[in-house]
Design an enzyme around this catalytic site. Structure first.
Site, PDB file in Angstrom:
ATOM      1  N   HIS A 107      31.091 -42.316  29.998  1.00  0.00           N
ATOM      2  CA  HIS A 107      30.093 -41.043  29.513  1.00  0.00           C
ATOM      3  C   HIS A 107      29.878 -41.204  27.956  1.00  0.00           C
ATOM      4  O   HIS A 107      30.724 -41.330  26.992  1.00  0.00           O
ATOM      5  CB  HIS A 107      30.526 -39.830  29.865  1.00  0.00           C
ATOM      6  CG  HIS A 107      29.483 -38.858  29.723  1.00  0.00           C
ATOM      7  ND1 HIS A 107      28.407 -38.472  30.497  1.00  0.00           N
ATOM      8  CD2 HIS A 107      29.365 -38.055  28.648  1.00  0.00           C
ATOM      9  CE1 HIS A 107      27.591 -37.699  29.933  1.00  0.00           C
ATOM     10  NE2 HIS A 107      28.276 -37.242  28.889  1.00  0.00           N
ATOM     11  N   GLN A 169      27.278 -47.963  22.201  1.00  0.00           N
ATOM     12  CA  GLN A 169      27.505 -48.990  23.690  1.00  0.00           C
ATOM     13  C   GLN A 169      28.221 -50.247  22.955  1.00  0.00           C
ATOM     14  O   GLN A 169      28.922 -50.719  23.793  1.00  0.00           O
ATOM     15  CB  GLN A 169      26.027 -49.369  23.471  1.00  0.00           C
ATOM     16  CG  GLN A 169      25.256 -48.536  24.735  1.00  0.00           C
ATOM     17  CD  GLN A 169      24.442 -49.071  25.856  1.00  0.00           C
ATOM     18  OE1 GLN A 169      24.029 -50.376  25.522  1.00  0.00           O
ATOM     19  NE2 GLN A 169      24.564 -48.437  26.910  1.00  0.00           N
TER      20      GLN A 169
HETATM   21  C1  GAR Z   1      26.110 -46.171  29.010  1.00  0.00           C
HETATM   22  O1  GAR Z   1      25.780 -45.896  27.607  1.00  0.00           O
HETATM   23  C2  GAR Z   1      27.028 -45.148  29.606  1.00  0.00           C
HETATM   24  O2  GAR Z   1      27.968 -44.499  29.044  1.00  0.00           O
HETATM   25  C3  GAR Z   1      25.767 -44.132  30.336  1.00  0.00           C
HETATM   26  O3  GAR Z   1      24.916 -44.929  30.599  1.00  0.00           O
HETATM   27  C4  GAR Z   1      24.608 -46.032  29.833  1.00  0.00           C
HETATM   28  C5  GAR Z   1      24.471 -47.178  30.592  1.00  0.00           C
HETATM   29  O4  GAR Z   1      24.157 -48.401  30.049  1.00  0.00           O
HETATM   30  N1  GAR Z   1      26.269 -43.477  31.223  1.00  0.00           N
HETATM   31  C6  GAR Z   1      25.768 -42.227  31.652  1.00  0.00           C
HETATM   32  O5  GAR Z   1      25.312 -41.357  30.794  1.00  0.00           O
HETATM   33  C7  GAR Z   1      26.679 -41.403  32.619  1.00  0.00           C
HETATM   34  N2  GAR Z   1      26.802 -40.236  32.561  1.00  0.00           N
HETATM   35  P1  GAR Z   1      24.265 -49.683  30.703  1.00  0.00           P
HETATM   36  O6  GAR Z   1      23.232 -49.633  31.960  1.00  0.00           O
HETATM   37  O7  GAR Z   1      23.531 -50.884  29.741  1.00  0.00           O
HETATM   38  O8  GAR Z   1      25.761 -50.016  30.921  1.00  0.00           O
END
Ligand code: GAR
Length: 218
Positions: A107, A169
């Site tokens: 998260h 990220q």
């Molecule tokens: C990530 O930054 C993750 O932390 C977030 O979605 C993004 C997905 O990026 N998750 C949430 O918000 C869950 N509540 P990605 O598809 O490039 O891995």
């Protein structure tokens, strides 16, 4: 024996890519499931030669019906671990209970701050000096569950939500493979008292990783 992993995604799958690139034996990603069609994450899985599929939540009449079908699809891969990597769905208690102790989530905030959406914007609006990402075991509480590790960074005076998201990220891409590796090696587990690493209970705030450093006790 290799730890069989299913990764659930909703979008770009950059965390999935980090897992593909950095995970090594004894972990193996055996399947990737997305709840949206044609997302980049599915292409990443195909490129890596990993079985993947879309189960579109819009094809189901209820959350319960979707989650039942999702459990069937996940279990068809016989996973030891289910990794939520940007899976933007609220899960039913039945699904969460089914994967108790073997489902991880990442998260983009320092939980318990900013559960839900728009975490970077909310951190900026609150004037926080620190922000980051959290990896935790999934329980029935949304973005709750025992914390494993938090990666932290300093918020800069000129940060935008996008700039912050990009730096968070980078942290996520280093941390998630590390934590999944711990689980795959049997070093990390969920106990009734909380998450445990190498036989030691992890404090409720999770292990702490400053930007560019290794995890340490909080
Ligand atoms: C990530 O930054 C993750 O932390 C977030 O979605 C993004 C997905 O990026 N998750 C949430 O918000 C869950 N509540 P990605 O598809 O490039 O891995």
């Amino acid at each position: 024996m290799s730890c069989r992993i299913v990764v659930l995604i909703s979008g770009s799958g950059s965390n999935l890519q980090a897992l593909i690139d950095q995970l090594d034996a004894p972990a193996e990603i055996v399947g990737v499931i997305a709840n949206r069609p044609q997302v980049l994450g599915l292409q990443r899985a195909t490129t890596a030669g990993i079985a993947n599929e879309c189960l579109d939540h819009r094809d189901f009449i209820s959350r319960e019906a979707f989650d039942q079908a999702l459990v069937e699809r996940i279990d068809s891969y016989q996973p030891d671990l289910v990794v939520l990597a940007g899976f933007m769905r609220i899960l039913t208690p039945e699904l969460v209970r089914h994967y108790h102790g073997r489902m991880l989530n990442i998260h983009p905030s320092l939980l318990p701050k900013y559960k839900g959406l728009h975490t970077h914007k909310r951190a900026l609006e609150a004037g926080d000096a620190e922000h980051g990402a959290t990896i935790h075991f999934v329980t029935e509480e949304l973005d709750g569950g025992p914390l494993i590790v938090q990666g932290r960074l300093d918020v800069r005076a000129d940060d935008s939500a996008d700039a912050l998201a990009a730096r968070v990220q980078q942290i996520e891409h280093r941390l998630y493979p590390l934590v999944v590796d711990w689980f795959a090696r049997g070093r990390l587990c969920l106990t009734p008292q909380g998450a445990q690493l190498d036989g030691e209970l992890i404090a409720s705030g999770g292990l702490r990783m400053e930007d560019h450093s290794q995890p340490s006790e909080a």
